[in-house]
Design an enzyme around this catalytic site. Structure first.
Site, PDB file in Angstrom:
ATOM      1  N   ARG A   1      35.541  38.558  45.747  1.00  0.00           N
ATOM      2  CA  ARG A   1      34.636  38.861  46.852  1.00  0.00           C
ATOM      3  C   ARG A   1      34.841  40.338  47.186  1.00  0.00           C
ATOM      4  O   ARG A   1      35.964  40.780  47.471  1.00  0.00           O
ATOM      5  CB  ARG A   1      34.967  38.020  48.068  1.00  0.00           C
ATOM      6  CG  ARG A   1      33.983  38.278  49.184  1.00  0.00           C
ATOM      7  CD  ARG A   1      34.653  38.345  50.503  1.00  0.00           C
ATOM      8  NE  ARG A   1      33.684  38.675  51.526  1.00  0.00           N
ATOM      9  CZ  ARG A   1      34.002  38.981  52.767  1.00  0.00           C
ATOM     10  NH1 ARG A   1      35.256  38.982  53.136  1.00  0.00           N
ATOM     11  NH2 ARG A   1      33.084  39.279  53.624  1.00  0.00           N
TER      12      ARG A   1
ATOM     13  N   HIS B   1      27.266  39.386  54.429  1.00  0.00           N
ATOM     14  CA  HIS B   1      27.184  37.916  54.278  1.00  0.00           C
ATOM     15  C   HIS B   1      26.212  37.522  53.172  1.00  0.00           C
ATOM     16  O   HIS B   1      25.727  36.377  53.143  1.00  0.00           O
ATOM     17  CB  HIS B   1      26.668  37.221  55.564  1.00  0.00           C
ATOM     18  CG  HIS B   1      27.652  37.151  56.682  1.00  0.00           C
ATOM     19  ND1 HIS B   1      27.243  37.142  57.995  1.00  0.00           N
ATOM     20  CD2 HIS B   1      28.999  37.053  56.698  1.00  0.00           C
ATOM     21  CE1 HIS B   1      28.310  37.058  58.783  1.00  0.00           C
ATOM     22  NE2 HIS B   1      29.384  37.007  58.014  1.00  0.00           N
TER      23      HIS B   1
ATOM     24  N   ARG C   1      32.513  40.929  68.201  1.00  0.00           N
ATOM     25  CA  ARG C   1      31.698  42.130  67.940  1.00  0.00           C
ATOM     26  C   ARG C   1      30.452  42.136  68.827  1.00  0.00           C
ATOM     27  O   ARG C   1      29.840  41.095  69.036  1.00  0.00           O
ATOM     28  CB  ARG C   1      31.277  42.181  66.473  1.00  0.00           C
ATOM     29  CG  ARG C   1      32.377  42.637  65.556  1.00  0.00           C
ATOM     30  CD  ARG C   1      31.970  42.528  64.107  1.00  0.00           C
ATOM     31  NE  ARG C   1      32.667  41.441  63.455  1.00  0.00           N
ATOM     32  CZ  ARG C   1      32.325  40.919  62.286  1.00  0.00           C
ATOM     33  NH1 ARG C   1      31.294  41.394  61.626  1.00  0.00           N
ATOM     34  NH2 ARG C   1      33.018  39.934  61.762  1.00  0.00           N
TER      35      ARG C   1
ATOM     36  N   GLU D   1      30.825  30.052  49.800  1.00  0.00           N
ATOM     37  CA  GLU D   1      30.812  31.399  49.212  1.00  0.00           C
ATOM     38  C   GLU D   1      31.654  31.457  47.942  1.00  0.00           C
ATOM     39  O   GLU D   1      31.306  32.161  46.995  1.00  0.00           O
ATOM     40  CB  GLU D   1      31.317  32.414  50.242  1.00  0.00           C
ATOM     41  CG  GLU D   1      30.287  32.647  51.342  1.00  0.00           C
ATOM     42  CD  GLU D   1      30.835  33.368  52.551  1.00  0.00           C
ATOM     43  OE1 GLU D   1      30.722  34.588  52.591  1.00  0.00           O
ATOM     44  OE2 GLU D   1      31.365  32.709  53.467  1.00  0.00           O
TER      45      GLU D   1
END
Ligand code: AMP
Length: 397
Positions: free
Chosen positions: A91, A180, A241, A383
């Site tokens: 990743r 993402h 965030r 993922e």
């Protein structure tokens, strides 16, 4: 064919060994506190109990050494020899404008990723540590980089350009990249399967809602817009965030004595759901507090859902319609309350949630009624599997 998937952070490293014959996870785990006191590696072989190895991990190489030892262990291991690992998929976060898809790793790729470290200082250097450690351990095994940004590289220029002087785009690469991407791509492909149509005939809005959250508009299989931007700080209200705020707030707070470094920390680590609620960055805690009547927790959930709903509206406009809306990520997959609140005012577009499917059922499923013009589904993201699939696809680049 067996693919080892690596997700290296600055002090952690997640891994999965996947048998691609049947897409079955053979073993998985996490190395934590690399380079810090109290480091350890957890290892869980399919069908066996998790074991934890507490050992000093100086660097990512130490962690990978232990992981490989466990994979080969006569008792808990899942492979007999190291050669059974056919490929490694990493990743990787930032591929800039260069990497529009996953790529087999060579010196040039590493050099380019180093250049992009400027754009993703928290992520790319950590990803590179994982890549280098793996190269030392298994020099003959091909490795593929799967970038978070790549799926969004299809955005048109008017979606990715910022309305600041154009030179900043040319001189400093300042534009929207989006993140993402691996998750958005995975759930969009799954959604197409559930819709029984080719992805290139669908307009899909994917909502990845977790600690970090983003939405993507996917038209005919291509991301045409997404809510994160130059960095993963942009867009929705997230765990800690801020998402989008008026940039002048930064200058105003700076004039009140907050340094740029403090503001950077505040916007990344002390804002979002934590900042509004004062309770937690974890949505389970916030929902609990809201249920107990905590006004700021209630406000946080309202703001979170409102931002998502208005973003969905924007993406319906961007695509001139939508066939299905997908919820994924920790919050998207698990919070029926948030899904209900987000979809409540989307009836104008033809969204009708099925209360039972939304609240009572679990896992990947439709949560809209059979009559709903726009289908809504929950899809469990994966993922790691997407990275393994991409690795196989690009192993011979
Ligand atoms: P992720 O980053 O995808 O792992 O998602 C983490 C977020 O999902 C955290 O804010 C969790 O509180 C949230 N989450 C997980 N389970 C639930 C749940 N049952 N209800 C609400 N939020 C949840």
């Amino acid at each position: 064919m067996k693919v080892l998937v690596i997700n290296a952070g600055s002090s952690s490293l997640k891994y999965q060994l996947i048998d691609m014959e049947n897409e079955h996870v053979l073993a998985k785990g996490l190395a934590e506190r690399i380079g810090i006191e109290g480091s350890q590696v957890s290892y869980e072989a399919d069908g066996k109990e998790e074991i934890v190895v507490k050992e000093k991990l100086e660097d990512h190489g130490d962690a990978l050494n232990i992981i490989i030892k466990e994979l080969l262990d006569p008792e808990v291991g899942v492979i007999d020899k190291i050669e059974e690992i056919d490929a490694v998929g990493h990743r990787t976060v930032h591929g800039g404008e260069e990497f529009t898809e996953s790529v087999k790793i060579d010196d040039k790729v590493i050099q380019k990723m180093e250049e992009y470290s400027d754009l993703a200082p928290l992520h790319n250097p950590a990803n590179l540590m994982g890549i280098r450690a793996m190269q030392e351990l298994l020099p003959d095994v091909p490795e593929v980089a799967v970038f978070d940004t790549a799926f969004h590289s299809t955005m048109p220029d008017y979606a990715y350009i910022y309305s600041i002087p154009y030179e900043f785009y040319k001189d400093y690469d300042i534009r929207k990249y989006g993140f993402h991407g691996t998750s958005h791509k995975f759930v969009a492909l799954e959604a197409a399967k559930m819709m029984g149509k080719p992805i290139d005939e669908l307009k899909i809005i994917t909502c990845h809602l977790g600690n970090g959250s983003s939405i993507a508009a996917i038209e005919n299989g291509k991301s045409i817009d997404t809510s994160m931007g130059f960095s993963p700080l942009a867009g929705l209200v997230m765990g800690t965030r801020s998402g989008d705020i008026d940039p002048s707030i930064i200058f105003y707070l700076n004039s009140k004595g907050y340094s740029m470094q403090q503001l950077n920390n505040i916007l990344n680590n002390k804002s979002g759901a934590l900042g509004i609620s004062g309770v937690s960055s974890d949505f389970r805690d916030i929902e609990k507090a809201a249920n107990e009547g905590n006004e700021r927790a209630i406000l946080t959930l309202r703001k979170f859902c409102y931002r998502i709903r208005t973003m969905i509206g924007a993406y319906v406009a961007a695509m001139d319609g939508v066939d299905c809306i997908v919820f994924t990520g920790g919050i998207g997959e698990n919070s029926f309350l948030d899904r209900a609140q987000i979809c409540r005012k989307l009836s104008f577009f033809g969204v009708k949630l099925d209360r039972y499917r939304n609240r009572e059922e679990t896992g990947t499923r439709f949560i809209s009624t059979d009559e709903s013009k726009v289908k809504v589904m929950v899809i469990k993201t994966n993922e790691e599997l997407m990275i393994a699939r991409e690795t196989i696809e690009h192993i011979n680049d």
